[in-house]
Design a protein around this motif. Structure first.
Motif, PDB file in Angstrom:
ATOM      1  N   VAL A 104       0.856  -1.176   0.000  1.00 52.44           N
ATOM      2  CA  VAL A 104       0.000   0.000   0.000  1.00 52.44           C
ATOM      3  C   VAL A 104       0.896   1.232   0.000  1.00 52.44           C
ATOM      4  CG1 VAL A 104      -1.897  -1.155   1.197  1.00 52.44           C
ATOM      5  CG2 VAL A 104      -0.132   0.012   2.521  1.00 52.44           C
ATOM      6  N   TYR A 105       0.320   2.339  -0.451  1.00 54.73           N
ATOM      7  CA  TYR A 105       1.067   3.589  -0.496  1.00 54.73           C
ATOM      8  C   TYR A 105       0.709   4.447   0.711  1.00 54.73           C
ATOM      9  CZ  TYR A 105       2.391   2.411  -5.267  1.00 54.73           C
ATOM     10  OH  TYR A 105       2.918   1.794  -6.373  1.00 54.73           O
ATOM     11  N   PRO A 106       1.667   5.172   1.264  1.00 52.16           N
ATOM     12  CA  PRO A 106       1.364   6.031   2.417  1.00 52.16           C
ATOM     13  C   PRO A 106       0.368   7.120   2.040  1.00 52.16           C
ATOM     14  CG  PRO A 106       3.739   5.736   2.120  1.00 52.16           C
ATOM     15  CD  PRO A 106       3.080   5.191   0.900  1.00 52.16           C
ATOM     16  N   GLY A 107      -0.334   7.647   3.018  1.00 52.80           N
ATOM     17  CA  GLY A 107      -1.313   8.693   2.796  1.00 52.80           C
ATOM     18  C   GLY A 107      -0.691  10.074   2.863  1.00 52.80           C
ATOM     19  N   VAL A 108      -1.585  11.075   2.788  1.00 50.13           N
ATOM     20  CA  VAL A 108      -1.107  12.457   2.795  1.00 50.13           C
ATOM     21  C   VAL A 108      -0.488  12.806   4.144  1.00 50.13           C
ATOM     22  CG1 VAL A 108      -3.325  13.390   3.567  1.00 50.13           C
ATOM     23  CG2 VAL A 108      -1.779  14.824   2.211  1.00 50.13           C
ATOM     24  N   GLY A 109      -0.891  12.094   5.198  1.00 45.15           N
ATOM     25  CA  GLY A 109      -0.304  12.330   6.508  1.00 45.15           C
ATOM     26  C   GLY A 109       1.177  11.969   6.555  1.00 45.15           C
ATOM     27  N   ALA A 110       1.574  11.019   5.706  1.00 48.07           N
ATOM     28  CA  ALA A 110       2.985  10.617   5.645  1.00 48.07           C
ATOM     29  C   ALA A 110       3.747  11.382   4.573  1.00 48.07           C
ATOM     30  CB  ALA A 110       3.093   9.121   5.393  1.00 48.07           C
ATOM     31  N   GLY A 111       3.072  12.356   3.940  1.00 50.18           N
ATOM     32  CA  GLY A 111       3.753  13.178   2.952  1.00 50.18           C
ATOM     33  C   GLY A 111       3.573  12.725   1.521  1.00 50.18           C
ATOM     34  N   CYS A 112       2.598  11.854   1.246  1.00 49.49           N
ATOM     35  CA  CYS A 112       2.351  11.365  -0.114  1.00 49.49           C
ATOM     36  C   CYS A 112       0.945  11.800  -0.546  1.00 49.49           C
ATOM     37  CB  CYS A 112       2.480   9.843  -0.186  1.00 49.49           C
ATOM     38  SG  CYS A 112       2.281   9.175  -1.854  1.00 49.49           S
ATOM     39  N   LEU A 113       0.887  12.722  -1.497  1.00 54.66           N
ATOM     40  CA  LEU A 113      -0.394  13.220  -2.003  1.00 54.66           C
ATOM     41  C   LEU A 113      -0.860  12.324  -3.141  1.00 54.66           C
ATOM     42  CD1 LEU A 113      -2.555  15.420  -1.871  1.00 54.66           C
ATOM     43  CD2 LEU A 113      -1.182  16.766  -3.474  1.00 54.66           C
ATOM     44  N   ASP A 114      -1.958  11.629  -2.923  1.00 52.27           N
ATOM     45  CA  ASP A 114      -2.469  10.662  -3.891  1.00 52.27           C
ATOM     46  C   ASP A 114      -3.549  11.311  -4.749  1.00 52.27           C
ATOM     47  OD1 ASP A 114      -3.242   8.511  -5.338  1.00 52.27           O
ATOM     48  OD2 ASP A 114      -3.696   7.206  -3.636  1.00 52.27           O
ATOM     49  N   LEU A 115      -3.253  11.560  -6.017  1.00 52.90           N
ATOM     50  CA  LEU A 115      -4.220  12.127  -6.966  1.00 52.90           C
ATOM     51  C   LEU A 115      -4.560  11.101  -8.047  1.00 52.90           C
ATOM     52  CD1 LEU A 115      -2.787  15.741  -7.415  1.00 52.90           C
ATOM     53  CD2 LEU A 115      -4.594  14.991  -5.880  1.00 52.90           C
ATOM     54  N   SER A 116      -4.514   9.825  -7.692  1.00 53.61           N
ATOM     55  CA  SER A 116      -4.745   8.755  -8.668  1.00 53.61           C
ATOM     56  C   SER A 116      -6.180   8.780  -9.183  1.00 53.61           C
ATOM     57  CB  SER A 116      -4.456   7.397  -8.021  1.00 53.61           C
ATOM     58  OG  SER A 116      -3.139   7.351  -7.541  1.00 53.61           O
ATOM     59  N   ILE A 117      -6.323   8.331 -10.417  1.00 54.03           N
ATOM     60  CA  ILE A 117      -7.662   8.200 -11.017  1.00 54.03           C
ATOM     61  C   ILE A 117      -8.267   6.892 -10.534  1.00 54.03           C
ATOM     62  CG2 ILE A 117      -8.924   7.992 -13.185  1.00 54.03           C
ATOM     63  CD1 ILE A 117      -6.679   9.605 -14.490  1.00 54.03           C
ATOM     64  N   THR A 118      -9.465   6.987  -9.971  1.00 59.74           N
ATOM     65  CA  THR A 118     -10.127   5.807  -9.428  1.00 59.74           C
ATOM     66  C   THR A 118     -11.435   5.532 -10.181  1.00 59.74           C
ATOM     67  OG1 THR A 118     -11.381   7.071  -7.790  1.00 59.74           O
ATOM     68  CG2 THR A 118      -9.168   6.341  -7.157  1.00 59.74           C
ATOM     69  N   LYS A 119     -12.078   4.459  -9.790  1.00 59.78           N
ATOM     70  CA  LYS A 119     -13.350   4.076 -10.417  1.00 59.78           C
ATOM     71  C   LYS A 119     -14.401   5.164 -10.246  1.00 59.78           C
ATOM     72  CE  LYS A 119     -15.410   0.772  -8.308  1.00 59.78           C
ATOM     73  NZ  LYS A 119     -15.744  -0.561  -7.777  1.00 59.78           N
ATOM     74  N   HIS A 120     -14.483   5.732  -9.067  1.00 58.50           N
ATOM     75  CA  HIS A 120     -15.471   6.790  -8.826  1.00 58.50           C
ATOM     76  C   HIS A 120     -15.100   8.085  -9.547  1.00 58.50           C
ATOM     77  CE1 HIS A 120     -17.010   4.661  -4.925  1.00 58.50           C
ATOM     78  NE2 HIS A 120     -17.470   4.121  -6.042  1.00 58.50           N
ATOM     79  N   THR A 121     -13.805   8.305  -9.765  1.00 62.46           N
ATOM     80  CA  THR A 121     -13.398   9.472 -10.555  1.00 62.46           C
ATOM     81  C   THR A 121     -13.910   9.350 -11.989  1.00 62.46           C
ATOM     82  OG1 THR A 121     -11.397   9.639  -9.217  1.00 62.46           O
ATOM     83  CG2 THR A 121     -11.428  10.855 -11.285  1.00 62.46           C
ATOM     84  N   VAL A 122     -13.809   8.147 -12.545  1.00 69.21           N
ATOM     85  CA  VAL A 122     -14.323   7.917 -13.899  1.00 69.21           C
ATOM     86  C   VAL A 122     -15.834   8.146 -13.943  1.00 69.21           C
ATOM     87  CG1 VAL A 122     -14.600   6.166 -15.703  1.00 69.21           C
ATOM     88  CG2 VAL A 122     -12.460   6.298 -14.423  1.00 69.21           C
ATOM     89  N   MET A 123     -16.526   7.709 -12.886  1.00 68.51           N
ATOM     90  CA  MET A 123     -17.984   7.918 -12.843  1.00 68.51           C
ATOM     91  C   MET A 123     -18.327   9.405 -12.792  1.00 68.51           C
ATOM     92  SD  MET A 123     -19.539   5.013 -13.056  1.00 68.51           S
ATOM     93  CE  MET A 123     -18.240   4.552 -14.205  1.00 68.51           C
ATOM     94  N   MET A 124     -17.538  10.177 -12.051  1.00 69.28           N
ATOM     95  CA  MET A 124     -17.791  11.626 -11.999  1.00 69.28           C
ATOM     96  C   MET A 124     -17.541  12.256 -13.359  1.00 69.28           C
ATOM     97  SD  MET A 124     -16.554  13.022  -8.283  1.00 69.28           S
ATOM     98  CE  MET A 124     -14.909  12.297  -8.324  1.00 69.28           C
ATOM     99  N   TRP A 125     -16.523  11.786 -14.081  1.00 67.91           N
ATOM    100  CA  TRP A 125     -16.278  12.311 -15.423  1.00 67.91           C
ATOM    101  C   TRP A 125     -17.443  11.966 -16.349  1.00 67.91           C
ATOM    102  CZ3 TRP A 125     -10.467  10.543 -16.065  1.00 67.91           C
ATOM    103  CH2 TRP A 125      -9.664  11.383 -15.278  1.00 67.91           C
ATOM    104  N   LEU A 126     -17.947  10.750 -16.247  1.00 73.24           N
ATOM    105  CA  LEU A 126     -19.095  10.374 -17.082  1.00 73.24           C
ATOM    106  C   LEU A 126     -20.320  11.224 -16.755  1.00 73.24           C
ATOM    107  CD1 LEU A 126     -18.923   6.456 -17.208  1.00 73.24           C
ATOM    108  CD2 LEU A 126     -18.537   8.070 -19.074  1.00 73.24           C
TER     109      LEU A 126
END
Length: 359
Positions: free
Chosen positions: A102-124
């Motif tokens: 797993v990748y660390p979260g923003v609390g550990a200094g990693c900003l995750d802006l990955s495209i997810t399934k729900h992101t695709v749904m919002m684009w649709l």
């Protein structure tokens, strides 16, 4: 309708029965060789909850399941990680004991802006919103009456949001100013809700991050409406509640927390209602596998189909409720400014009940 439900239940029960027979034969053979049949069936029954959570949760993979088979097509969506300091996005072992990393979260200094399934749904949903405007908007100003069922339905919903939500809750003078935002929120949420009812799609409004983002938009619009109506000084003065200065240390924190209860209610209401409906449908269908009897399909499938039709109604209701509450909160903020003006002109006392009255 009754015949269609019975036919659908019979077809589904037949498919489950065939799958059960096939699984039983292979399971018996496997039991003779390895003795693992019972454990496999137990694991299959216990995995229903995992399947439900896997389906409603967001992920970086988009899966297209092939009906009546265990095959599926997975599309890995782009992962975009921005390290806030060197080595912040280095994957680590799953702390919950699962397989993979797993990748660390923003609390550990990693900003995750990955495209997810729900992101695709919002684009649709955004594309559907833009397409609806381009197709059904009345671009020919010489024609006052829209033509076609889609154009009439679109106009009916637009007029409903403008007249019944914006003007009634905000007022005739200020209401039209906020109609574009309310229309965007209504149709964007409606399309996201409806997309989840189609096969291979997902409900983005079942993600609390999405509903929180929508509620934050309403929060900023509400505060800007209050500042515009009352001015920055009047807006800050309203946070004192109109009480004596020695009570301000008590009243100001209460009023400040009150600002955030409204977006919190918007976030939880939309998220919980959309997520619960999908879980109920999958749970009803999952009873077939949990009870390991195809006969259960005769009851669970019609119930699931009824809940599915109810979800179609809920998709419109939840879009309406979010938009109506947004209009109500904006109207309360605008009325606060008008009451602030009346207070200065008439010298009346600071009354919350009158301040929240929308003319």
């Amino acid at each position: 309708m009754r015949k269609a439900m019975v036919l659908f239940a019979c077809l589904f029960a037949g498919a489950v029965w065939a799958s059960e027979q096939h699984g039983g034969e292979s399971g018996t053979a496997a039991a003779g060789e390895h003795g693992y049949a019972k454990e496999d069936k137990d694991a299959e029954g216990d995995d229903v909850a995992g399947y439900i959570l896997h389906h409603v949760a967001d992920s970086n993979e988009y899966e297209f399941e092939i009906p009546l088979s265990h095959n599926h097509i997975s599309i890995h969506l782009p992962r975009i990680l921005i390290p806030l300091h060197e080595g912040a996005c280095t994957p680590v072992a799953d702390p919950h004991g699962g397989h993979g990393e797993v990748y660390p979260g923003v609390g550990a200094g990693c900003l995750d802006l990955s495209i997810t399934k729900h992101t695709v749904m919002m684009w649709l949903a955004a594309l559907l919103l833009i397409g609806s405007i381009l197709i059904w908007s009345n671009r020919d100003k010489t024609k006052l009456v829209p033509r076609g069922a889609g154009a009439n339905l679109f106009e009916m919903l637009v007029l409903f949001v403008r007249d019944e939500l914006a003007i009634k809750n905000i007022g005739k003078e200020e209401g039209p100013r906020f109609v574009p935002y309310l229309l965007t929120a209504f149709f964007f949420i409606l399309f996201m809700n409806l997309l989840g009812l189609f096969p291979w799609m997902a409900t983005a409004t079942g993600n609390i991050a999405v509903t929180c983002g929508l509620a934050v938009c309403t929060f900023f619009v509400t505060q800007l409406a209050g500042i515009r109506a009352a001015g920055l000084g009047g807006y800050l003065k309203h946070l004192t509640g109109g009480v004596a200065p020695w009570l301000w240390p008590i009243m100001i924190p209460v009023e400040f927390l009150g600002l955030f209860t409204k977006p919190f209610a918007l976030t939880i209401r939309l998220f919980a209602n959309m997520l619960a409906g999908h879980i109920v449908i999958f749970f009803l269908l999952g009873l077939i596998f949990m009870l390991r009897s195809p006969a259960v399909a005769l009851v669970s499938v019609p119930f699931a189909f009824g809940i599915y039709l109810l979800e179609l109604f809920v998709a419109f209701v939840q879009a309406y409720v979010f938009t109506m509450l947004s209009a109500l909160f904006i109207g309360m903020s605008v009325a606060m400014g008008h009451h602030h003006d009346d207070h200065h002109e008439g010298g009346a006392s600071h009354d919350h009940g009158k301040a929240h009255h929308v003319g």
